[in-house]
Design a protein around this motif. Sequence first.
Motif, PDB file in Angstrom:
ATOM      1  N   THR A   1       0.837  -1.211   0.000  1.00 33.73           N
ATOM      2  CA  THR A   1       0.000   0.000   0.000  1.00 33.73           C
ATOM      3  C   THR A   1       0.866   1.254   0.000  1.00 33.73           C
ATOM      4  O   THR A   1       0.421   2.311   0.442  1.00 33.73           O
TER       5      THR A   1
ATOM      6  N   PRO B   1      -2.983   5.079  -4.573  1.00 31.52           N
ATOM      7  CA  PRO B   1      -4.190   4.435  -5.111  1.00 31.52           C
ATOM      8  C   PRO B   1      -4.466   3.078  -4.462  1.00 31.52           C
ATOM      9  O   PRO B   1      -5.620   2.762  -4.139  1.00 31.52           O
ATOM     10  N   ALA B   2      -3.413   2.265  -4.251  1.00 32.75           N
ATOM     11  CA  ALA B   2      -3.609   0.968  -3.599  1.00 32.75           C
ATOM     12  C   ALA B   2      -4.047   1.154  -2.156  1.00 32.75           C
ATOM     13  O   ALA B   2      -4.907   0.412  -1.645  1.00 32.75           O
TER      14      ALA B   2
ATOM     15  N   LYS C   1      -7.740   2.033  -2.005  1.00 31.93           N
ATOM     16  CA  LYS C   1      -8.580   0.851  -2.210  1.00 31.93           C
ATOM     17  C   LYS C   1      -8.660   0.036  -0.915  1.00 31.93           C
ATOM     18  O   LYS C   1      -9.731  -0.480  -0.561  1.00 31.93           O
TER      19      LYS C   1
ATOM     20  N   ALA D   1     -11.013   1.595   1.638  1.00 31.53           N
ATOM     21  CA  ALA D   1     -12.427   1.394   1.354  1.00 31.53           C
ATOM     22  C   ALA D   1     -12.946   0.108   1.982  1.00 31.53           C
ATOM     23  O   ALA D   1     -14.161  -0.088   2.105  1.00 31.53           O
ATOM     24  N   LYS D   2     -12.042  -0.778   2.414  1.00 28.93           N
ATOM     25  CA  LYS D   2     -12.445  -2.054   3.007  1.00 28.93           C
ATOM     26  C   LYS D   2     -12.196  -2.106   4.507  1.00 28.93           C
ATOM     27  O   LYS D   2     -12.286  -3.164   5.125  1.00 28.93           O
TER      28      LYS D   2
ATOM     29  N   ALA E   1     -11.218   9.216  -5.664  1.00 32.15           N
ATOM     30  CA  ALA E   1     -11.198   8.124  -4.689  1.00 32.15           C
ATOM     31  C   ALA E   1     -11.378   8.656  -3.273  1.00 32.15           C
ATOM     32  O   ALA E   1     -12.089   8.050  -2.445  1.00 32.15           O
TER      33      ALA E   1
END
Length: 508
Positions: free
Chosen positions: A79, A83-84, A87, A90-91, A115
Amino acid sequence: MPTEGQAAALQELLDTHVPIAVLQTHDEKRVLALAEAVARRTQRALWAWSASNGLRALHGLKLRLVEQGTDGHPGAADTHELPAALKAMAKVEGPALVLLLDIHPYLNHPVTVRALKDLALASERTGVQLAFVAHALTVPDELQPWTATFEIEPMTPERVRTVLREEITRQRSRSGRDVAGCQRTLESLQRHLVGLPEASVRHLARLALGDGQITTTDLTRVLAAKQAQLGAAELLVFEPDLPAMDQVAGMTALKRWLLLRRAPFLDPAAAEGLPPPKGVLLLGVQGGGKSLAAKAVAASWQLPLFRMDFGALYDKWQGESERKLREALRVAESMQPCVVWMDEVEKGLAGGSAGSDDGTGATRRMLGTLLTWMAERRSRVFLVATANDIQALPPELVRKGRFDEIFFVDLPDEAARAELMRIHLGRLKVAFDEAQLATLVVASTGFSGAEIEAAAVSARYEALALGREANAAAVLAELARTKPLSVTRAEAIAALRAWAAERAVPAG
């Protein structure tokens, strides 16, 4: 450690469920400690992302990433790239606070901004809140509705005292002897360290204590380093070499006015109920000693002096001049208590009054920015403005209340000229006796302080070229060759005196 007030304030902000908090500071360690304290007291999980470390869990066991590495560590997945990391965020299961450290270079990328907006829109449902942490950043317009700014309180005097005690103890243990220096210098050092990040306070304290003593030279070094850290060094020029007030001839009324206000300015608690002194405008004849007096104010009050460079403020780009002025004023407030000197202010603000224009409107906007700051400031920044041409000054600047007082600095009278002769002839090692001094005082009638100094300097150069000692006769000859401003600019000086007679207080 974060203060209870700061922790409570951040908790209160997060309890409003704001999706993104914005914290602009160099003091990242304090932000991390503050976030940790709030996370513990509110049972929030705490995460931090940086380009060097990727996404890492700092506190809490409730966080879970759907996609983890094989070792089960939340940061095991790659990470490092934002961007990674977004993502992965978001979880995340809330309630959680995610610190995004030094995110400012990424906020100009449309995909990243989108994002972040998706995370903000989902924040109410997920319970995941973000915090942008950087020394400076501009929030994109797309994210503005979902952000709130949180101010990190500067180092308080109490905390600075604690850090100084720790560093003095450290220096004593290292060197095996006590730190030398007077209490007054130590108190000045403490005042000038207030407002900096803790890491900077420690660094500058060690810089001052390194030789085992605290001196005024250390104060100068600390102030120069503090100014460099705060930025805007080209806008506010630190003036290290200041003359003592006894180098200013005459100006008895100004000196008394300043003496009465020194203690209330340096110690507001001692003058409870009184507004702090704001500043003075010194208006007068060119070469009359206004700039010297401005410098001497800072020296007599034992405060740093910063000269505002209007030339560096002006910029060809729309809005940049005003931004630079606001930045310079912000830095001045960060350096408080201090003296800010605006030399020949009428030249810097020419065209700022109604009915005049510099072609871009920048001067009028800068004048408005300055006037607003002068009216609303509560900081201990003493403003000394000097001016030669009253006709060029915007009338808004000289109305009652902008400055505490407007002083008129006229050409020196007989007593002041005698004092000036003693100062300059003594400094330049020009021989004279009392009879010769009386002759020089009469011959210099109508001369400004700068013209008297120039005559003494010229006499010394003349004597040096001839290989002999400079004397009063050489100074007298230079005075006879000089046409002072009182002759070449007689009409302008008369008009200035007429204006000041009804509107200003004589400085002498």
